[in-house]
Every structure is written in C-alpha cells, then in structure tokens.
Design a protein around this motif. Sequence first.
Motif, short mmCIF file in Angstrom:
data_model
loop_
_atom_site.label_atom_id
_atom_site.label_comp_id
_atom_site.label_asym_id
_atom_site.label_seq_id
_atom_site.Cartn_x
_atom_site.Cartn_y
_atom_site.Cartn_z
N ASP A 1 -1.05 44.02 10.05
CA ASP A 1 -2.20 43.74 10.41
C ASP A 1 -2.98 44.65 10.36
O ASP A 1 -2.98 45.77 10.09
N ILE A 2 -4.84 44.44 9.76
CA ILE A 2 -5.71 45.49 9.60
C ILE A 2 -6.63 45.42 10.68
O ILE A 2 -6.39 44.85 11.61
N GLY A 3 -7.25 46.47 10.99
CA GLY A 3 -8.18 46.76 11.87
C GLY A 3 -9.38 48.16 11.33
O GLY A 3 -9.43 48.02 10.33
N TYR A 4 -10.73 47.76 11.92
CA TYR A 4 -11.90 48.26 11.93
C TYR A 4 -12.49 48.85 13.01
O TYR A 4 -12.67 47.93 14.01
N ALA A 5 -13.61 49.36 12.55
CA ALA A 5 -14.43 49.65 13.56
C ALA A 5 -15.35 50.76 13.20
O ALA A 5 -14.85 51.43 11.64
N LEU A 6 -16.29 50.17 13.75
CA LEU A 6 -17.75 51.29 13.10
C LEU A 6 -18.94 52.06 13.87
O LEU A 6 -18.22 51.64 15.71
N VAL B 1 2.59 41.86 0.30
CA VAL B 1 3.05 40.60 1.76
C VAL B 1 2.34 39.73 1.20
O VAL B 1 1.60 39.15 0.70
N GLU B 2 3.08 38.75 1.98
CA GLU B 2 2.96 37.58 1.21
C GLU B 2 1.37 36.38 2.42
O GLU B 2 1.16 36.17 2.22
N TYR B 3 1.11 37.67 4.10
CA TYR B 3 -0.08 36.79 4.59
C TYR B 3 -0.44 38.62 4.75
O TYR B 3 0.22 39.57 5.15
N VAL B 4 -1.59 38.85 5.98
CA VAL B 4 -1.90 39.86 6.42
C VAL B 4 -2.27 38.81 8.06
O VAL B 4 -3.16 38.24 8.18
N SER B 5 -2.17 39.43 8.79
CA SER B 5 -2.05 38.94 10.43
C SER B 5 -3.92 40.72 10.48
O SER B 5 -4.40 41.28 10.07
N ALA B 6 -4.96 39.81 11.72
CA ALA B 6 -5.64 40.96 12.09
C ALA B 6 -5.70 40.06 13.72
O ALA B 6 -5.27 38.89 13.96
N ILE B 7 -6.40 41.13 14.81
CA ILE B 7 -6.49 40.44 16.21
C ILE B 7 -7.92 40.96 16.27
O ILE B 7 -8.89 42.41 15.85
N VAL C 1 -16.35 38.58 10.84
CA VAL C 1 -15.42 39.38 9.34
C VAL C 1 -14.10 38.63 8.91
O VAL C 1 -14.13 38.22 7.65
N LEU C 2 -13.68 37.90 10.24
CA LEU C 2 -12.21 38.04 9.30
C LEU C 2 -12.23 36.26 8.80
O LEU C 2 -11.55 35.99 6.96
N GLU C 3 -12.79 35.87 9.73
CA GLU C 3 -13.49 34.22 8.95
C GLU C 3 -14.04 34.06 7.77
O GLU C 3 -13.96 33.57 6.50
N LYS C 4 -15.28 35.09 7.49
CA LYS C 4 -15.84 35.74 6.56
C LYS C 4 -14.52 35.75 4.47
O LYS C 4 -15.03 35.45 4.26
N LEU C 5 -13.47 36.71 5.31
CA LEU C 5 -12.80 36.70 3.92
C LEU C 5 -11.58 35.46 3.90
O LEU C 5 -10.71 36.17 3.37
N GLY C 6 -11.65 34.34 4.86
CA GLY C 6 -10.80 33.50 4.88
C GLY C 6 -9.42 34.14 6.18
O GLY C 6 -8.29 32.35 5.74
N PHE C 7 -9.30 34.11 6.51
CA PHE C 7 -8.83 34.25 7.96
C PHE C 7 -8.96 32.89 8.42
O PHE C 7 -9.88 32.62 8.58
N GLN C 8 -7.49 32.09 9.14
CA GLN C 8 -7.11 31.93 9.49
C GLN C 8 -7.07 31.62 11.41
O GLN C 8 -6.36 32.41 11.00
N ARG D 1 -7.12 37.29 20.44
CA ARG D 1 -6.69 36.20 18.76
C ARG D 1 -5.68 36.75 18.38
O ARG D 1 -6.17 37.96 17.34
N LEU D 2 -5.26 36.04 17.01
CA LEU D 2 -4.32 35.91 16.32
C LEU D 2 -5.27 35.47 14.69
O LEU D 2 -5.53 34.46 14.99
N TYR D 3 -5.46 36.06 13.86
CA TYR D 3 -5.95 35.34 13.01
C TYR D 3 -4.94 35.80 11.19
O TYR D 3 -4.14 36.88 11.44
N VAL D 4 -4.82 34.67 10.15
CA VAL D 4 -3.88 35.12 9.33
C VAL D 4 -4.96 34.49 8.22
O VAL D 4 -5.35 33.42 7.61
N LEU D 5 -4.47 35.36 7.05
CA LEU D 5 -4.67 35.41 5.61
C LEU D 5 -3.64 34.96 4.98
O LEU D 5 -3.19 36.21 5.01
N LYS D 6 -3.03 33.99 4.51
CA LYS D 6 -2.12 34.23 3.63
C LYS D 6 -2.61 34.45 1.67
O LYS D 6 -3.64 33.92 1.55
N LYS D 7 -1.52 34.77 1.51
CA LYS D 7 -2.57 35.09 -0.62
C LYS D 7 -2.18 34.04 -0.91
O LYS D 7 -1.21 33.26 -0.96
#
Length: 167
Positions: free
Chosen positions: A89-94, A121-127, A138-145, A160-166
Amino acid sequence: METERLYLRLITIDDAEFLCKLMNTKKWHQMIGDRKVYTAEDAIAYMHERMDPDLSTKGFVNHVMVHKDTGDLIGTCSLHNREGVDGLDIGYALLSEHEGRGYATEGAKAMVELAFGKYQVEYVSAITNDDNIGSYKVLEKLGFQHAGYVRIQDSDDDIRLYVLKKN
C-alpha cells in the motif's frame, strides 16, 4: 526517482529535522496519529526502529519528495507492506504549505509505478480516514477504487481501503 516537478529519494538520517517537522503537523496528528516524534533524535530513532527494517527486509521505505526547482523537502511518499492490508500500500504526507498543488498525486503516482514496475504486484492498496477528503481525492484521481474498510494494527477505527489493479 523523478517526476515532472519532484525528485524522490530514500529517506536518510540527514532528514531527521524535516521528518520531525512533518510528523508534528496538525494534519499528521489528525490523520495518521501522534508517533511521539518530538525531536530530531526521536526521528532518527523512529527511522531505525520503523523504517530501517523495511528497507533491509522488503527493499523499500519512505521516500522524501524534493522540489526540483527549489530543493525544498516538501513531503514523503512510501510503499508499505503493513499488517491488516493485503499487498503493498502507498502512503503520502505533505507539509501544509505544499498541499493543494498536486504534489501528493505526483508522489503517489510514482509509488504506484514503482510497485507495478519494480515489485511486479498485480494491485496496489491505499488506506485513509473517512474525513481525509484530500487524500481519497488523490487516490480517486489515480484510478483507485473504494473497496470497503479495514482495521490496521494499533487502530481502533475502521479505515477506508482503496485498490488499484494493474492494467
């Protein structure tokens, strides 16, 4: 790594002051939590205890986002393999003065490319928390569901869990 406006490099102990500043922003405390990092020495200890093991066992850890034009450290982005979330899963902070300019999207996109490219990997998650609207935009802009909710270690709340499939 490099994006249009950023250099992304692995975090080092030379970044301790910056990490301490970032981890003590109001938003970090609200959205991620107080990690008890109040000094540069605390930040170094945090890196050794929480980040170094990931680097040596998994090959990845937090990256610092450096603005190409100014050289300013503006935030972090990372890959994690955390308990409670399947796969990477990815994370970010500014820092707050750099929010709203697309840097989180740029950094997150680079982490997605790293996960799909280098780590195959076949998919990436984010929380993210329900109230962190900017983060899930940000996640939705990148196509995460949005894929439901999870509960991670050291948390009493569903996240909240988001997933983006390759492709």
